[in-house]
Design a protein around this motif. Structure first.
Motif, PDB file in Angstrom:
ATOM      1  N   GLY A   1     -11.297  -1.767  -2.251  1.00  0.00           N
ATOM      2  CA  GLY A   1     -12.566  -2.347  -1.117  1.00  0.00           C
ATOM      3  C   GLY A   1     -13.260  -3.591  -1.701  1.00  0.00           C
ATOM      4  O   GLY A   1     -13.591  -4.569  -1.093  1.00  0.00           O
TER       5      GLY A   1
ATOM      6  N   ASN B   1       0.805  -1.396  -0.170  1.00  0.00           N
ATOM      7  CA  ASN B   1      -0.090   0.074   0.074  1.00  0.00           C
ATOM      8  C   ASN B   1       0.768   1.133   0.105  1.00  0.00           C
ATOM      9  O   ASN B   1       0.649   2.148  -0.587  1.00  0.00           O
TER      10      ASN B   1
ATOM     11  N   THR C   1     -11.390  -6.824  -1.910  1.00  0.00           N
ATOM     12  CA  THR C   1     -11.252  -7.529  -0.478  1.00  0.00           C
ATOM     13  C   THR C   1     -12.157  -8.716  -0.284  1.00  0.00           C
ATOM     14  O   THR C   1     -12.137  -9.462   0.283  1.00  0.00           O
TER      15      THR C   1
ATOM     16  N   MET D   1      -2.153   7.212   6.850  1.00  0.00           N
ATOM     17  CA  MET D   1      -3.536   6.335   7.120  1.00  0.00           C
ATOM     18  C   MET D   1      -2.999   4.679   6.682  1.00  0.00           C
ATOM     19  O   MET D   1      -3.845   3.856   6.992  1.00  0.00           O
ATOM     20  N   LEU D   2      -1.722   4.626   6.312  1.00  0.00           N
ATOM     21  CA  LEU D   2      -1.497   3.328   5.889  1.00  0.00           C
ATOM     22  C   LEU D   2      -1.434   2.195   6.872  1.00  0.00           C
ATOM     23  O   LEU D   2      -1.882   1.123   6.665  1.00  0.00           O
TER      24      LEU D   2
ATOM     25  N   GLN E   1     -17.274   2.496   1.974  1.00  0.00           N
ATOM     26  CA  GLN E   1     -16.588   3.278   2.800  1.00  0.00           C
ATOM     27  C   GLN E   1     -15.245   4.025   2.665  1.00  0.00           C
ATOM     28  O   GLN E   1     -15.248   5.025   2.859  1.00  0.00           O
ATOM     29  N   SER E   2     -14.441   3.230   1.812  1.00  0.00           N
ATOM     30  CA  SER E   2     -13.430   3.993   1.256  1.00  0.00           C
ATOM     31  C   SER E   2     -13.758   4.965   0.556  1.00  0.00           C
ATOM     32  O   SER E   2     -13.023   6.145   0.462  1.00  0.00           O
TER      33      SER E   2
ATOM     34  N   GLY F   1      -6.188  -3.652   8.792  1.00  0.00           N
ATOM     35  CA  GLY F   1      -7.234  -4.232   8.624  1.00  0.00           C
ATOM     36  C   GLY F   1      -7.320  -5.156   7.404  1.00  0.00           C
ATOM     37  O   GLY F   1      -8.132  -6.117   7.540  1.00  0.00           O
ATOM     38  N   SER F   2      -6.513  -5.189   6.420  1.00  0.00           N
ATOM     39  CA  SER F   2      -6.333  -6.026   5.469  1.00  0.00           C
ATOM     40  C   SER F   2      -6.063  -7.272   5.869  1.00  0.00           C
ATOM     41  O   SER F   2      -6.607  -8.532   5.662  1.00  0.00           O
TER      42      SER F   2
ATOM     43  N   ILE G   1      -4.864   0.825   7.488  1.00  0.00           N
ATOM     44  CA  ILE G   1      -5.506   0.135   6.225  1.00  0.00           C
ATOM     45  C   ILE G   1      -4.791  -1.358   6.214  1.00  0.00           C
ATOM     46  O   ILE G   1      -5.539  -2.235   5.828  1.00  0.00           O
TER      47      ILE G   1
ATOM     48  N   ASN H   1      -9.212   2.938  -4.406  1.00  0.00           N
ATOM     49  CA  ASN H   1      -9.827   2.583  -3.259  1.00  0.00           C
ATOM     50  C   ASN H   1     -11.161   1.735  -3.296  1.00  0.00           C
ATOM     51  O   ASN H   1     -11.286   0.917  -2.537  1.00  0.00           O
TER      52      ASN H   1
END
Length: 283
Positions: free
Chosen positions: A46, A4, A49, A261-262, A224-225, A268-269, A265, A42
């Motif tokens: 998402g 990312n 995912t 923010m990375l 969301q993204s 979360g992934s 994120i 983004n």
């Protein structure tokens, strides 16, 4: 997280090189254009995912036959999404540029950056689909290698086109699309040669119930993204009413926010993949 990080570097390298060798309107054009392209990236991240999570669940439950069906459904779904996004972005390039309250000095730079990058949406979608498949199968290192190679290509081509040939925002866009194309090509060749480790059938590349399942998981994450990106775009629209230098400065700082923010994120992934495995295994 490093994958990312390198994806964020795409736009940041463009900003840095254009800032060194281009004009202020080029910096603004790249800043506005890359923000819009980030929204698309983004959204795709998402949605893909959903593929990673479903593959993880199948691995956990040892439903190996379903792996092929999920991948086949993903190919169909994201091909449609890629073509649809490309059509919208190319057809409404002018309207999107004006909607962003783009300063008149930066309109042409923004339009050229957006049109070239929009033509490469198929590469953005393709790379992220292949990466989501590899991550769903437990391999997050290979996508990192591909994106690293692509980032190096982007840097070199940026300096050649923007620094040497003085092509400004247009040169930065060509460098970005070239890098994205190579990353997709490398990832696709690797996946085709290595395979997924389980039986894959061409007949599975079709419309199926798995497309709906991918969307059920991926769409809320993509939305969301997108909503987060829209908030940044609204700030951009407001900021574009200021002078060109003020907006160019804001664009640079927003790139910094992308880096900050990375970690969240990326974690979360990673959690999504691990939890999917445990859900599938009922542990």
């Amino acid at each position: 997280m490093f994958s990312n990080l390198l994806q964020v570097l795409y736009g940041s390298v463009d900003m840095f090189v254009v800032g060194q060798f281009g004009h202020t309107f080029d910096v603004s054009g790249v800043s506005i254009g890359s923000q819009i392209m980030s929204l698309i990236t983004n959204l795709v991240l998402g949605l893909t995912t959903g593929v990673t999570v479903l593959l993880g669940q199948c691995l956990g439950s040892k439903s190996y036959r379903d792996l092929s069906k999920i991948i086949g459904g993903a190919i169909v779904l994201f091909l449609i999404i890629a073509l649809g996004l490309t059509f919208v972005m190319l057809s409404f390039n002018n309207e999107i540029t004006l909607l962003m309250n783009t300063p008149k000095e930066a309109i042409e730079a923004t339009k050229s950056y957006l049109s070239i990058c929009s033509a490469g949406i198929i590469f953005i979608v393709g790379y992220n689909v292949v990466s989501s498949i590899l991550r769903g199968l437990g391999d997050s290192k290979t996508p990192l290698l591909f994106i690293f190679i692509a980032c190096m290509i982007n840097i070199v081509v940026d300096f050649v086109l923007v620094g040497y040939f003085q092509m400004g925002a247009k040169g930065a866009a060509i460098a970005t699309v070239s890098a994205q194309g190579f990353s997709f090509l490398f990832a696709l060749v690797y996946l085709c040669k290595k395979g997924i480790g389980y039986s894959f059938y061409k007949e599975d590349i079709c419309f199926s119930k798995y497309i709906q399942k991918i969307m059920q998981i991926g769409f809320p994450l993509g939305l969301q993204s997108v909503l987060i990106n829209i908030s940044f775009l609204i700030i951009t629209i407001i900021a574009n009413q200021m002078d060109l230098i003020a907006y160019a400065s804001l664009g640079v700082v927003e790139k910094l926010m992308g880096f900050l923010m990375l970690p969240a994120i990326a974690l979360g992934s990673a959690l999504a993949s691990l939890i999917a495995l445990n859900v599938g295994a009922k542990q």
